[in-house]
Design an enzyme around this catalytic site. Structure first.
Site, PDB file in Angstrom:
ATOM      1  N   VAL A 157      43.089 -14.901   6.605  1.00  0.00           N
ATOM      2  CA  VAL A 157      44.348 -15.024   7.252  1.00  0.00           C
ATOM      3  C   VAL A 157      44.277 -15.568   8.744  1.00  0.00           C
ATOM      4  CG1 VAL A 157      46.363 -13.390   7.995  1.00  0.00           C
ATOM      5  CG2 VAL A 157      45.298 -12.982   5.995  1.00  0.00           C
TER       6      VAL A 157
ATOM      7  N   ASP B  84      36.446 -13.434  17.049  1.00  0.00           N
ATOM      8  CA  ASP B  84      35.879 -12.426  16.076  1.00  0.00           C
ATOM      9  C   ASP B  84      34.758 -11.721  16.486  1.00  0.00           C
ATOM     10  OD1 ASP B  84      36.308 -12.655  12.702  1.00  0.00           O
ATOM     11  OD2 ASP B  84      34.563 -11.902  13.249  1.00  0.00           O
TER      12      ASP B  84
ATOM     13  N   ARG C  19      29.705 -15.524  12.589  1.00  0.00           N
ATOM     14  CA  ARG C  19      31.066 -16.310  12.012  1.00  0.00           C
ATOM     15  C   ARG C  19      31.456 -17.189  13.020  1.00  0.00           C
ATOM     16  NH1 ARG C  19      34.267 -18.149   8.279  1.00  0.00           N
ATOM     17  NH2 ARG C  19      36.419 -17.642   8.600  1.00  0.00           N
TER      18      ARG C  19
ATOM     19  N   THR D  22      42.361  -4.354   6.200  1.00  0.00           N
ATOM     20  CA  THR D  22      42.955  -3.102   6.231  1.00  0.00           C
ATOM     21  C   THR D  22      42.755  -2.636   4.606  1.00  0.00           C
ATOM     22  OG1 THR D  22      45.048  -3.953   5.638  1.00  0.00           O
ATOM     23  CG2 THR D  22      44.489  -2.936   8.108  1.00  0.00           C
TER      24      THR D  22
ATOM     25  N   THR E  78      47.998  -5.661   6.887  1.00  0.00           N
ATOM     26  CA  THR E  78      49.008  -5.022   5.921  1.00  0.00           C
ATOM     27  C   THR E  78      48.759  -3.482   6.081  1.00  0.00           C
ATOM     28  OG1 THR E  78      48.858  -6.611   4.077  1.00  0.00           O
ATOM     29  CG2 THR E  78      49.506  -4.429   3.527  1.00  0.00           C
TER      30      THR E  78
ATOM     31  N   CYS F 270      44.166  -7.366  -1.686  1.00  0.00           N
ATOM     32  CA  CYS F 270      45.704  -7.010  -1.333  1.00  0.00           C
ATOM     33  C   CYS F 270      46.343  -6.260  -2.605  1.00  0.00           C
ATOM     34  CB  CYS F 270      46.233  -8.426  -1.495  1.00  0.00           C
ATOM     35  SG  CYS F 270      45.879  -9.431   0.274  1.00  0.00           S
TER      36      CYS F 270
ATOM     37  N   ARG G 181      35.331  -9.368  -2.320  1.00  0.00           N
ATOM     38  CA  ARG G 181      35.794  -7.897  -1.963  1.00  0.00           C
ATOM     39  C   ARG G 181      36.645  -7.420  -3.230  1.00  0.00           C
ATOM     40  NH1 ARG G 181      38.914  -9.041   3.507  1.00  0.00           N
ATOM     41  NH2 ARG G 181      39.319 -11.131   2.436  1.00  0.00           N
TER      42      ARG G 181
END
Length: 432
Positions: free
Chosen positions: A19, A37, A42, A87, A122, A262, A333
């Protein structure tokens, strides 16, 4: 630079995953942007032009004006901060807000007067104001709605989707007052071609986000339950759906493994809040239970087909194609393909996994699985399961599958991408 854009001095995007990174790159076309980050690896990869998620290519990264850093003090240079961190849920399916809390604390320590903090992660309705704001106040020593402001603009990123990119999807925005709402709206409408929608409150925007994925989860759960019923009735689900699709208002959903960060996660956020206010969300949780059970259903089907094919269960070797949660992206994930592998392994089958899209070291760390380097490494296999419809798998031919298997050839085509094999009498073919 237009006047309305110059209102914002500098933007910081906190969290550079699926995102945050595409959003930061888009914002950098109009604003001065810092990408923060906590992960130093990364940051180093991004500075070299490499995005492990595959969402942003090397050329776009190297040509961007983005400033990448893992130094949290740089956040203090910015007056508009966007938080886009994961999240997930914990082991008992309750919201895990640890990333969100950590990000809020980091932002709070580096928050300056007059800044606006916008959350994209979220959450359940109320989380931004109930969980994040107190952390911002505590860490900064500043007062909410006097010294700083907060907003919410739910992410609508679909990993791997090059058509529905951020700028092409309507952006919902919300603020804690009229001032913050207008300022947040101006920033997002300057980069989102599809336009924005101003929600009346942060809680409304939070709720809108979770129900987007709950709706998909329930519809897929219906398709999965239908697939189980039709399998017992000896009907092919795809053929039934093709007939049903001829009605103009029949929704085009398909059965499948529901993984990722998600769709299988967001329903638990609303369920958690629902239980808190005294309502048991029966339909939401029923849909979740069906989708969570699909790896077990498929594993049992594999066993039955192995027996039907006269294979020795105790010595059968299974090749699973695909471990990522969806096609053409490396994200592993909440992989339901892993749940399928685990179930098959518990039955005593020898299971091997091949996925050229996934990162081998990540798969090993997360799931303890050593990905095959070559498909032929442990062939011949007694059964092949295509669990993810990567584009590279679609190129496999009938003869290629035969070269990897013992007779009779057993192909479990979870998403039904090899329908041309269905009528071949040399194959025992099955799909959801």
């Amino acid at each position: 630079m237009k006047d309305r854009e110059s209102e914002v001095k500098k933007i910081c995007v906190v969290g550079l995953g699926y995102v945050g990174l595409p959003l930061a790159c888009l914002l950098a076309k109009k604003y001065r942007v810092i990408g923060f980050d906590k992960n130093p690896r990364r940051i180093e990869e991004l500075k070299k032009g490499f995005d492990v998620t595959g969402e942003v290519d090397e050329k776009s990264l190297k040509n961007s004006n983005l400033e990448f850093t893992n130094d949290e003090r740089k956040i203090s240079e910015c007056d508009f901060i966007i938080v886009a961190v994961p999240t997930p849920v914990d082991k008992v399916k309750n919201p895990d807000l640890s990333f969100l809390k950590s990000a809020s604390s980091i932002v709070g320590r580096n928050l300056t007067k007059g800044s606006i903090v916008v959350y994209e992660s979220t959450v359940y309705p109320g989380a931004t104001e109930e969980v994040c704001v107190p952390l911002l106040e505590r860490e900064s020593g500043l007062k909410w709605k006097r010294d700083f402001f907060v907003g919410y603009s739910p992410e609508r990123v679909n990993p791997g989707d090059k058509e529905h990119t951020i700028e092409k999807v309507v952006k919902v925005v919300a603020g804690d007052c009229e001032y913050s709402l207008e300022k947040i709206a101006r920033v997002y409408e300057s980069i989102v071609e599809a336009g924005i929608y101003k929600a009346p409150s942060i809680r409304v925007a939070e709720a809108a986000k979770v129900i987007e994925n709950i709706q998909r989860d329930i519809n897929i759960a219906l398709m999965n339950e239908l697939a189980i019923i039709f399998d017992r009735l000896g009907l092919e689900t795809k053929e039934v759906l093709k007939a049903a699709y001829t009605k103009w208002n029949f929704l085009r959903f398909e059965p499948g493994l529901v993984g990722g960060h998600c769709i299988p996660v967001d329903p638990y956020y609303l369920a958690y809040k629902s239980l808190e206010v005294g309502h048991v969300p029966q339909l939401i949780l029923a849909g979740r239970n069906i989708n969570e059970s699909m790896p077990v259903f498929i594993a049992n089907k594999v066993l039955k087909l192995l027996i039907k094919g006269g294979k020795d269960i105790s010595n059968s070797k299974i090749l699973v194609l695909g471990i990522t949660f969806k096609e053409n992206i490396p994200d592993i994930r909440n992989s339901k393909s892993f749940d399928l592998v685990k179930e098959l392994t518990e039955f005593g089958l020898k299971v091997f996994v091949y996925d050229p899209v996934a990162q081998p070291e990540e798969v090993k760390k997360e799931y303890g699985i050593d990905l095959l380097r070559r498909l032929e490494e442990f062939s011949p296999y007694d059964c092949i399961i295509v669990s993810v419809k990567h584009q590279c798998f679609r190129e496999y031919s009938k003869e290629f599958f035969k070269s990897l298997m013992t007779r009779p050839y057993i192909l479990i085509d979870v998403k039904g991408i090899f329908e041309d094999i269905k009528g071949d009498k040399e194959f025992i073919y099955w799909s959801l």
